[in-house]
Design an enzyme around this catalytic site. Structure first.
Site, PDB file in Angstrom:
ATOM      1  N   SER A   1      -2.480  -4.066   2.363  1.00 25.88           N
ATOM      2  CA  SER A   1      -1.022  -3.891   2.391  1.00 25.88           C
ATOM      3  C   SER A   1      -0.308  -5.238   2.428  1.00 25.88           C
ATOM      4  O   SER A   1       0.754  -5.400   1.837  1.00 25.88           O
ATOM      5  CB  SER A   1      -0.599  -3.070   3.605  1.00 25.88           C
ATOM      6  OG  SER A   1      -1.296  -1.865   3.640  1.00 25.88           O
TER       7      SER A   1
ATOM      8  N   HIS B   1      -0.063  -6.452  -1.029  1.00 31.10           N
ATOM      9  CA  HIS B   1       0.995  -5.779  -1.797  1.00 31.10           C
ATOM     10  C   HIS B   1       2.317  -6.534  -1.673  1.00 31.10           C
ATOM     11  O   HIS B   1       3.080  -6.625  -2.627  1.00 31.10           O
ATOM     12  CB  HIS B   1       1.212  -4.350  -1.295  1.00 31.10           C
ATOM     13  CG  HIS B   1       0.229  -3.359  -1.843  1.00 31.10           C
ATOM     14  ND1 HIS B   1       0.035  -3.189  -3.193  1.00 31.10           N
ATOM     15  CD2 HIS B   1      -0.602  -2.480  -1.232  1.00 31.10           C
ATOM     16  CE1 HIS B   1      -0.872  -2.255  -3.382  1.00 31.10           C
ATOM     17  NE2 HIS B   1      -1.279  -1.811  -2.213  1.00 31.10           N
TER      18      HIS B   1
ATOM     19  N   CYS C   1      -5.301  -1.185  12.086  1.00 31.24           N
ATOM     20  CA  CYS C   1      -4.869  -0.567  10.817  1.00 31.24           C
ATOM     21  C   CYS C   1      -6.001   0.150  10.093  1.00 31.24           C
ATOM     22  O   CYS C   1      -5.988   1.358   9.963  1.00 31.24           O
ATOM     23  CB  CYS C   1      -4.225  -1.602   9.882  1.00 31.24           C
ATOM     24  SG  CYS C   1      -3.845  -0.907   8.254  1.00 31.24           S
TER      25      CYS C   1
HETATM   26 ZN   LIG Z   1      -3.202  -2.437   6.849  1.00 31.59          ZN
END
Ligand SMILES: [Zn+2]
Ligand SMILES: [Zn+2]
Length: 362
Positions: free
Chosen positions: A40, A43, A164
Site C-alpha cells: 500500500s 501505491h 497490517c
Molecule cells: Zn499495509
C-alpha cells in the site's frame, strides 16, 4: 528524528531529520522499533492512490510508548504496542456494531492528526502523516485510539507485521469469508498478504489451498506456509488447473490479493456455484470492474474486505499469542531487514516481486 519523506510521486523517499512535536490531547509518542514495507505504501509512491504531500509513509509498525499526552488512559510510558492503521473510537455507529475496521475516525485523518493539524515539519514546511501513523521514522506521534497494547515478551521487530499484512490476510479468511473446515481455497497472489491468506486457510482447516502467482519464488513460499498446490499463472491456465485440482468442482472460496481487475474476474471464475470471492488487493484509483452477472446469478458472492474485517485490540493480541505458541508464521514472512537509509531499495525489491516483507529496523 530521522524519517523518510515522500515529496513527489515516483521519486525516491528522502531520508532526513524532521522536527516532531510532542503528543497533544489523547495522543502518544512512540519510539518505533521496526516498520514493515507494505504494498500500500508503494501505491502512494507510484500515485495509484492520492495523498497530500509531502508525507511520511509507513503503516505497519511496533514500538514502545515514550510519552503520553493529556487525557491518555489506555497506555503508559514503557508499554509495548503495535500500531493500527485504523484508529477505533469505540463510539461511532461502526464501532458499536463490532465493525471497528470501518470506524469513522479513519476518514477524519486525511494526512493529519484527528484534530486536523500535523506534528511533523521540516523547517517551516508542514509534513503530512499517513493513516495517523507514519512509521517510516524513528518516532511517531499517534492517536491513542490507534494503539494496541501487546505482551512484552513478543519480539517487536517481528510483531510489527501484525500491524497490517497478517490481520489483513488471516482476517480475510477467518473474519470476512468465514472459511469452513474441509473447504477448497484459491489464493491469487502469494506476496506478503497472500501468504497470510494461505496461513489463514490452514488455520481455518481448508482441505485444498491452491496458490497462484507468476513468480516461482513466491509459489515456493506459499508451499512453506501451507499451500497444498501451486499454479504458475505465467505459463498455466489457472481456471483449468483449479478444475483439475478440485476434480471438476471448482473452489469454495477465492481470494484476490493482487489488486487487479483481471485477477478479480479470474478469482470469480475459479469458484463453484455458491462460491465466495473476496477482493483483498487494492486496485488503482479509478479502476473499473466488468463481470459477467451470470456468475452472481448462480448464488456466487463477491465480497470486499479491508484490514481483514478485524477488531485491532482483540485480533492483534490473539495473533501474537498464536505466533508465540508457534501456530502462526511471522519469521518466515521476513525476506530482509534493512536500515531506514536503505528504504528505497526495499521498495525496488517489492516492485520487482522479489520479497514477501522487508522490515526496517530502527
Ligand atoms: Zn499495509
Ligand atoms: Zn469508531
Amino acid at each position: 528524528m530521522k524519517a523518510a519523506v515522500l515529496y513527489e510521486n515516483f521519486q525516491p523517499l528522502v531520508v532526513e531529520n524532521l522536527e516532531l512535536e510532542g503528543p497533544k490531547d489523547h495522543e502518544v509518542l512512540i519510539k518505533l522499533t521496526a516498520s514493515g514495507v507494505c504494498h500500500s505504501d508503494l501505491h502512494y509512491i507510484k500515485g495509484d492512490r492520492e495523498h497530500p504531500m509531502p508525507v511520511v509513509l509507513g503503516h505497519e509498525g511496533a514500538g514502545v510508548v515514550e510519552e503520553t499526552g493529556s487525557g491518555v488512559s489506555y497506555v503508559q510510558t514503557g508499554d509495548h504496542v503495535v500500531l493500527s492503521f485504523v484508529p477505533t473510537c469505540g463510539q461511532c455507529n461502526y464501532c458499536v456494531r463490532g465493525r471497528q475496521n470501518l470506524c469513522d475516525a479513519r476518514y477524519q485523518l486525511r494526512g493529519k492528526m484527528l484534530d486536523g493539524t500535523t506534528r511533523l515539519r521540516s523547517g517551516s514546511q508542514e509534513i503530512h502523516h499517513f493513516n495517523g501513523l507514519s512509521t517510516f521514522g524513528e518516532y511517531a506521534v499517534v492517536p491513542e485510539d490507534s494503539l494496541v497494547k501487546i505482551r512484552e515478551d513478543a519480539p517487536l521487530d517481528r510483531v510489527a507485521l501484525i500491524g497490517c499484512g497478517v490481520p489483513t490476510g488471516v482476517g480475510a479468511v477467518i473474519n470476512t469469508a468465514k472459511v469452513k473446515p474441509g473447504s477448497s481455497v484459491v489464493v491469487l497472489g502469494a506476496g506478503g498478504v497472500g501468504l497470510n491468506v494461505v496461513q489463514g486457510a490452514v488455520l481455518a482447516g481448508a482441505e485444498s489451498i491452491i496458490a497462484v502467482d507468476i513468480y516461482g519464488n513466491k509459489l515456493e513460499n506459499a508451499l512453506q506456509f501451507g499451500a497444498t498446490h501451486m499454479v504458475d499463472a505465467s505459463g498455466e491456465d489457472v481456471i483449468e488447473r483449479v478444475r483439475d485440482i478440485t476434480r471438476g468442482d471448482m473452489a469454495d472460496y477465492a481470494f484476490e490479493v493482487i489488486g487487479s481487475t483481471a485477477a478479480i474476474n479470474q478469482a470469480l471464475a475459479t469458484t463453484k456455484r455458491g462460491g465466495t470471492t473476496v477482493v483483498v488487493g487494492v486496485t488503482p484509483a479509478g479502476a473499473e470492474l466488468t463481470i459477467d452477472p451470470d456468475f452472481l446469478h448462480l448464488d456466487r458472492v463477491l465480497m470486499g474486505c479491508t484490514y481483514g474485517s478485524c477488531y485491532p485490540r482483540a485480533d492483534m493480541p490473539m495473533l501474537i499469542d498464536m505466533y508465540m505458541a508457534r501456530r502462526l508464521k511471522l519469521d518466515e514472512l521476513i525476506s530482509a531487514t534493512l536500515k531506514l537509509e536503505d528504504i528505497n531499495s526495499a521498495f525496488e525489491a517489492l516492485d520487482q516481486g522479489e520479497v514477501a516483507r522487508t522490515i526496517i529496523r530502527y
